[in-house]
Design an enzyme around this catalytic site. Structure first.
Site, PDB file in Angstrom:
ATOM      1  N   HIS A  21       0.955  -1.217  -0.010  1.00 17.50           N
ATOM      2  CA  HIS A  21       0.093   0.059  -0.202  1.00 17.50           C
ATOM      3  C   HIS A  21       1.036   1.346   0.097  1.00 17.50           C
ATOM      4  CE1 HIS A  21      -3.672  -2.212   1.389  1.00 17.50           C
ATOM      5  NE2 HIS A  21      -2.704  -3.230   1.358  1.00 17.50           N
ATOM      6  N   GLN A 342      13.453  -3.983  -7.012  1.00 17.85           N
ATOM      7  CA  GLN A 342      12.692  -5.045  -7.673  1.00 17.85           C
ATOM      8  C   GLN A 342      12.426  -4.558  -9.240  1.00 17.85           C
ATOM      9  OE1 GLN A 342       9.843  -7.987  -6.760  1.00 17.85           O
ATOM     10  NE2 GLN A 342       8.375  -7.026  -7.835  1.00 17.85           N
ATOM     11  N   TRP A 360      -0.257  -7.291  -6.624  1.00 11.82           N
ATOM     12  CA  TRP A 360      -0.272  -6.398  -7.840  1.00 11.82           C
ATOM     13  C   TRP A 360       0.708  -5.592  -8.297  1.00 11.82           C
ATOM     14  CZ3 TRP A 360      -2.735  -6.227 -11.905  1.00 11.82           C
ATOM     15  CH2 TRP A 360      -3.054  -5.278 -12.664  1.00 11.82           C
ATOM     16  N   ASN A 361       1.474  -5.179  -7.190  1.00 10.81           N
ATOM     17  CA  ASN A 361       2.712  -4.293  -7.445  1.00 10.81           C
ATOM     18  C   ASN A 361       3.573  -4.867  -8.089  1.00 10.81           C
ATOM     19  OD1 ASN A 361       1.863  -1.967  -5.982  1.00 10.81           O
ATOM     20  ND2 ASN A 361       2.729  -2.511  -3.943  1.00 10.81           N
ATOM     21  N   SER A 362       3.705  -6.321  -7.827  1.00 10.92           N
ATOM     22  CA  SER A 362       4.614  -7.044  -8.429  1.00 10.92           C
ATOM     23  C   SER A 362       4.134  -7.382 -10.058  1.00 10.92           C
ATOM     24  CB  SER A 362       4.923  -8.390  -7.900  1.00 10.92           C
ATOM     25  OG  SER A 362       5.844  -8.259  -6.608  1.00 10.92           O
ATOM     26  N   GLU A 365       4.628  -4.207 -12.063  1.00  6.73           N
ATOM     27  CA  GLU A 365       6.098  -3.629 -12.262  1.00  6.73           C
ATOM     28  C   GLU A 365       6.780  -4.591 -13.422  1.00  6.73           C
ATOM     29  OE1 GLU A 365       7.168  -2.340  -7.671  1.00  6.73           O
ATOM     30  OE2 GLU A 365       7.590  -4.344  -8.448  1.00  6.73           O
ATOM     31  N   ASP A 381      -5.923 -11.156  -3.701  1.00  2.00           N
ATOM     32  CA  ASP A 381      -6.041 -11.004  -5.193  1.00  2.00           C
ATOM     33  C   ASP A 381      -5.090 -11.548  -6.096  1.00  2.00           C
ATOM     34  OD1 ASP A 381      -4.044  -9.369  -3.961  1.00  2.00           O
ATOM     35  OD2 ASP A 381      -4.108  -8.071  -5.686  1.00  2.00           O
ATOM     36  N   GLN A 382      -4.111 -12.380  -5.543  1.00  2.00           N
ATOM     37  CA  GLN A 382      -2.943 -12.922  -6.295  1.00  2.00           C
ATOM     38  C   GLN A 382      -3.604 -13.942  -7.318  1.00  2.00           C
ATOM     39  OE1 GLN A 382      -0.303 -14.413  -3.423  1.00  2.00           O
ATOM     40  NE2 GLN A 382      -0.272 -12.490  -2.444  1.00  2.00           N
TER      41      GLN A 382
END
Length: 467
Positions: A21, A342, A360-362, A365, A381-382
């Protein structure tokens, strides 16, 4: 981006104290500051105390609050509702007083933005007659699913008792039970704090007239999911990722809660051929079992390719890789690190594949950097993100879990070979990865969709509030 030069605009962003977040909120803050809007970020001391170095730019300030534990919470994950309850009670009081104090000091907040699981911050803003909105840090598709779950399709979810049943919802791809976020089929009355928070969030939005939410995605990636709901307007402003991938000099703007002790992994990557390295990371919170770690290790050896593997230190300082029976063989083939930058890794030309939990960030990206994925989702959510990667965006493959949810070494080898191999399927995945990378960059350019969306939103809902 245009600078609106409005000295009176001041936004408070209330962030749930998690790495996933904080990072997009920081990037989003920088976008607002470029529009001439002052930003104050607030989250708990538990998170602030873990951040090694806060970014320092004009127009950005920080206001941490005690959550009652301040990093000393010792409960298990099943007891996390106690910490969340404490965050809510302490945070509500702090933000209420902060709003009053800033108004008294002549630096009033004119708008409040809050992330997922922080719906109470919007309620505090309302009590102070300040407008607010949600910054959704997951895909628009996932928001749609939750919205359907807690509105018109609630009975549909309750009656879905077959694991093989395909569920079709407006604007979304056909989904089976293994494609839904973890909490969707939970009983709302089961005292699951996350389910209750999301349900309250939907209720709040439905009580508002023409509600809008900001979403960390971009139009081309989720065109239909962003538009299918009639009662909520979703505004795509992403990808809000740690580094501005349009600017090679912007890698330092972030707030990692895990320290990078050395960056010699970049020198190691420099020595590898283009597209040859498998990058493996499961985020800042996701835990994988020793058994799965062993299967990943054996799968990497079977692949015979160089790899960079992020294995976080355990809670008590233990080194999980020490339990790997194949540790010595792995260290001959690749490199194991505690943490890394990352986006910097994903941008490196030697990286050809990202084995990820699909947070979601990964996921964003990897999309922004054009790296195809091997999706190994664990929860939340993954699992839905992995579905989108494999079947909608087609920029990666999803591993198939066996009995007990364990993915075996042969499956890891199969998926990695598809993504990195010379076959037609791998060619298509890499082509699609490059396509989404280019579209992500376009969205964030001066006249790109996300940039225009944010400017329009800021003009109408943030800057106009202070005139």
């Amino acid at each position: 981006m245009e600078n609106f030069k409005n000295e009176k605009s001041h936004v408070l962003i209330a962030i749930f104290p998690g790495q996933g977040h904080i990072n997009p909120s920081l990037r989003f803050s920088k976008q607002l500051i470029k529009l001439g809007i002052k930003v104050t970020l607030t989250t708990s001391l538990t998170a602030f105390n873990k951040i090694k170095k806060l970014p320092n730019i004009q127009g950005l300030s920080f206001a941490p609050f005690s959550d009652g534990y301040d990093g000393k919470f010792k409960g298990s994950f099943d007891e996390y509702h106690l910490l969340n309850s404490s965050i809510k009670s302490h945070g509500s009081e702090f933000i209420f007083n902060l709003i009053k104090l800033n108004a008294k000091n002549g630096t009033p907040f004119t708008y409040v933005i809050y992330t997922i699981l922080m719906d109470w911050a919007g309620s505090v803003a309302k009590k102070n007659n300040i407008s607010s909105t949600l910054f959704w840090t997951q895909p628009a598709t996932v928001f749609d699913i939750y919205y359907y779950r807690f509105t018109d399709y609630s009975d549909y979810f309750k009656n879905c008792d077959s694991k093989d049943k395909i569920i079709e919802l407006p604007g979304l791809p056909p989904l089976s039970q293994i494609d839904f976020p973890s909490f969707v089929f939970d009983d709302v009355e089961c005292n699951n704090w996350a389910v209750e928070s999301i349900k309250r969030q939907i209720e709040i939005l439905n009580s508002e007239k023409n509600p809008r939410i900001l979403v960390n995605t971009f139009d081309d990636l989720e065109f239909d999911p962003l538009r299918i709901l009639k009662n909520v307007t979703m505004v795509s402003i992403g990808p809000s990722i740690l580094s501005n991938f349009l600017d090679d000099c912007d890698n330092s703007f972030g707030a990692d809660m895990i320290e990078i002790s050395s960056k010699n992994y970049m020198e190691w990557l420099d020595l590898r051929p283009n597209g040859s390295v498998i990058y493996i990371a499961f985020g800042s919170y996701t835990e994988i079992s020793s058994q799965m770690m062993g299967e990943i290790g054996q799968g990497l050896l079977k692949c015979g390719r160089p790899f960079l593997w992020v294995i976080r230190e355990g809670q008590n300082g233990e080194k999980p890789e020490e339990k790997l029976s194949c540790k010595d063989e792995l260290e001959e083939r690749g490199k194991i690190v505690r943490w890394c930058s990352q986006v910097e890794v994903l941008k490196h030309p030697s990286v050809g594949c990202f084995l990820t939990h699909c947070g979601w960030n990964s996921t964003l990206e990897s999309i922004a950097c054009g790296v195809p994925l091997v999706a190994c989702p664990i929860w939340n959510d993954q699992v839905c993100n992995a579905k989108l990667v494999q079947d909608v965006w087609k920029n990666g493959v999803r591993v198939n879990a066996g009995e007990g949810g364990i993915v075996e070494r042969d499956e890891f080898e199969r998926c990695i070979d598809i993504v990195m191999g010379g076959g037609e399927e791998g060619d298509v995945l890499r082509k699609n990865a490059n396509k989404w990378r280019d579209l992500a960059k376009e969205a964030m350019k001066e006249n790109g969709s996300s940039n225009v969306n944010l400017k329009t939103y800021a003009n109408e809902f943030i800057l106009d509030r202070c005139c």
